[in-house]
Design an enzyme around this catalytic site. Sequence first.
Site, PDB file in Angstrom:
ATOM      1  NE  ARG A   1      -2.417   0.340   3.652  1.00 40.15           N
ATOM      2  CZ  ARG A   1      -3.566  -0.336   3.394  1.00 40.15           C
ATOM      3  NH1 ARG A   1      -3.539  -1.648   3.218  1.00 40.15           N
ATOM      4  NH2 ARG A   1      -4.725   0.275   3.356  1.00 40.15           N
TER       5      ARG A   1
ATOM      6  CB  ALA B   1       8.103  -0.558  -2.963  1.00 41.33           C
ATOM      7  CG  HIS B   2       6.238   2.665   0.105  1.00 40.16           C
ATOM      8  ND1 HIS B   2       6.703   3.931  -0.082  1.00 40.16           N
ATOM      9  CD2 HIS B   2       7.263   1.969   0.630  1.00 40.16           C
ATOM     10  CE1 HIS B   2       7.949   4.005   0.328  1.00 40.16           C
ATOM     11  NE2 HIS B   2       8.325   2.821   0.759  1.00 40.16           N
ATOM     12  CG  ASN B   3       3.708   6.117  -1.871  1.00 44.48           C
ATOM     13  OD1 ASN B   3       3.980   5.432  -0.894  1.00 44.48           O
ATOM     14  ND2 ASN B   3       2.871   7.120  -1.815  1.00 44.48           N
TER      15      ASN B   3
END
Lengths: 352, 352, 352
Positions: B216, B237-239
């Site tokens: 997330r 990974a995130h973003n």
Amino acid sequence: MRYSIAELARLLGLAFQGDGERVLSLVSGWDTADNESLIFIDGQKPTEFSSNLLPGACVLTSQQLVYSHWNAILSEKPKLDFSRAAEFLAPRPIGQGLIHPTAIIDPEATIEEAVEIGPYVVVGARTRVGRSSILMAGVSVGENCTLGENCILHPRTILYPGVQLGNRVTLHAGAVVGGDGFGYIFDGRKHVKFPQVGSVVIEDDVEIGANTTIDRGSLGVTRIGCGAKIDNLVQIAHNVEIRRGVVIAAQTGISGSTVIEDHAIIGGQVGFGDHARVESGAVIGSKAGVLPGKIVRGGQVYWGVPVRPLQEYKKLNALFGRLPEMKKQIDQLMVKQRELEEKFSKLLSKEE
Amino acid sequence: MRYSIAELARLLGLAFQGDGERVLSLVSGWDTADNESLIFIDGQKPTEFSSNLLPGACVLTSQQLVYSHWNAILSEKPKLDFSRAAEFLAPRPIGQGLIHPTAIIDPEATIEEAVEIGPYVVVGARTRVGRSSILMAGVSVGENCTLGENCILHPRTILYPGVQLGNRVTLHAGAVVGGDGFGYIFDGRKHVKFPQVGSVVIEDDVEIGANTTIDRGSLGVTRIGCGAKIDNLVQIAHNVEIRRGVVIAAQTGISGSTVIEDHAIIGGQVGFGDHARVESGAVIGSKAGVLPGKIVRGGQVYWGVPVRPLQEYKKLNALFGRLPEMKKQIDQLMVKQRELEEKFSKLLSKEE
Amino acid sequence: MRYSIAELARLLGLAFQGDGERVLSLVSGWDTADNESLIFIDGQKPTEFSSNLLPGACVLTSQQLVYSHWNAILSEKPKLDFSRAAEFLAPRPIGQGLIHPTAIIDPEATIEEAVEIGPYVVVGARTRVGRSSILMAGVSVGENCTLGENCILHPRTILYPGVQLGNRVTLHAGAVVGGDGFGYIFDGRKHVKFPQVGSVVIEDDVEIGANTTIDRGSLGVTRIGCGAKIDNLVQIAHNVEIRRGVVIAAQTGISGSTVIEDHAIIGGQVGFGDHARVESGAVIGSKAGVLPGKIVRGGQVYWGVPVRPLQEYKKLNALFGRLPEMKKQIDQLMVKQRELEEKFSKLLSKEE
């Protein structure tokens, strides 16, 4: 399981010394051994052993390393024979016929005798589970699968429909067998999925690591040969053939239709392009890369991206480390050559 | 599904020859075809075909490759049209409305019509599952998720709370969507976790491989664009933003906040540093490495660690293989230069 | 959780400005903030902020970046203090004592107070789960495990028998702890499995990513030290020791018996051979490779396969990119040297 030293030595076909009646019930490291432990020493005696005190009930070691007052089973290959001893003292579990009431087994599935099925397992229609196999908690087996005898599926392993396992196959937790292969044809606008309707065949005595993924063939078969051993988090794509006795370490990825022949050994994090072939007995070092379509000849060791014979690669890698020196030598050569040319020109002009 | 050759050809917009009434019910490889199989030949005829006997009921191939006595659907792009044919003969399953009694669906969840939910599935509060979606055995969907229509979640896939899936999304077994991103700030003594409270949005027609993990956003969103295809054991990974139609092969890892623009193609085992950007249509070869913050220009092919344009990298790699020769040439140059200098000095001293 | 700006500032030991009574209930990015959001600015103000309008209820930032009319908590380390603030506003969940009726807990297991157990969880015999721990849907914990207080096991995590977790351990979905190590001895005909009967110890405050696999020791222990943070899809082999505060990014693989000392930082997709040692505080860049038995000295940054100090590797890599130039220079040197030799010979013959 419990064996006397004498019994165990007899089963292994090895000699022993000391108290043959002493009972062994487990294999241990020498630092965690208790009074029923079999331990082993291979090549190098731990320094703590200088006291001559044996931690544990018995040591499996060579004639050269043993003290006369120890209980010992004598072997020229202590590590191998210790592993064989472990097959007696800590044998692979075998199904005892318990089926948890929460298991959901399709009425059209066939469960042979002594199969053990844990809680929240799901078994699909027309699937057959062979004698004494064990399906642990949360395993999901799709329709039309076949499992041989004495298989062990650890918790949450997943078989998609139509997967075939031989006898004594071990799948570790989270392994996924039979997922769709990764193939798309771009139609100019979007990716159209190539059909992934083949199957997976895993032969006898294969062990597959945790969270490893093995895709089904697109039209044909993805096959893992007898006695192959595959570590955790390995990716095996559609239509790959892994042959007999191959060993593959963790996080290696093998692209579609690649063939790894008998007894090849593949390190960790190796990558294979599609339609490559590794010949029998080749050894490929960790993190190496094999190009699509490449044939890796047997009986040699390889390393690098792309792979080269190990000795060649080591030489290249050593020279890579000497690039600054080479650069400097080139620079000096250019300077000196210019000087020499100038001196020579001067001399020539003087001559004229 | 069953179609006559004539019907299927009409649906594909292609011509056929032979018995148009013959019934087809599956796609097969030529070596496993049966009497209702559609097979295809693309470019190169298998040598076994020299007998002129068609294995299967019909072949999808080009005018150039067909024999006049075969049943055939004629195409200039056999592989693509075979894939399109498979969408009719072996269509993606659609939910039939069966909900297994062991599924635990929060009373505040909304399950639209024709949704199919397998055994031991868990659906959290305020989650909505769109029409005709399929949640297979053991799927776990957290609170506040939204799933569109016709999604397929294979066994044991996991959605953390707050994940949004579009329509026709396929998640393969063991995929984990919405886990915490990996971010810590060292306070001099310990790692303090940066908050991971963002979300994941997966748009229409995305397919995600087995045991792939998509984190997330930390505060924002991790996004997978329309029609992207992601293989097994990939880490996102995130973003991160994966845009429309991107293809990512197995075991690739993409660090935080990196952007992969439309229709880029990424090989297996590629690694991306954080905040990198791959422009539209770039192709990155397997095992390549993209440095943090790097911008990879579109419309080219790249390879290597760190990535370089493919032609450049191939040239460098060829020279890497010639390092021993270069080393030897430098050594010879140094020897000869010394000789020349000495001869020259001798000459000069004679001159004087 | 809800705090006034004044309360939160006091808990963090920081000053604030503006409306101290204003209530905060969540941490947000500046683009998704609502009227109860704490946001942060660290170093660089987003250009959208030029309007001077604060999106959200309060900003955590430095004296240098704040506007006088904002509600703000003032910090010299905004990112760290924002992370600390998140521990109050969005705290790690704590078990509330709910045990789902479908959880299957062995009668010989010990479940301490306030433990929360989700649907379809399985807990084995003689396992102890510490106070306020949370086991989410479908978690499977084997026999003889010990879990400390306030652990969180996300859906479908799996502990094999005999695994020990300290306090406040977080395991993300699909993680597998305690699977068999990968060790075989070839007997000339087949691979005999070396016993994998050791255990895994995970100390306090460790976080393990989704689908990561941690193998049990073969005879001894695999250990993850206090406060270590491990990302998704990482492979940790038998008998590895990860010490206090180590950080390991996604898809890294660590072979048997390797030791990573305190506070080392390991990038993604790094590979370690067996019996390697990384000294305290070393930093290893992504995709690097550490050879078996290698000792990586502390307090430095490393990169490459095999690893070299970063500055050295960068220099080598730059020279790798200049190989075509070096090759050309060598070729020119050889041509010119030949010319010079010829001129020199001619001169000599004239002289004579």
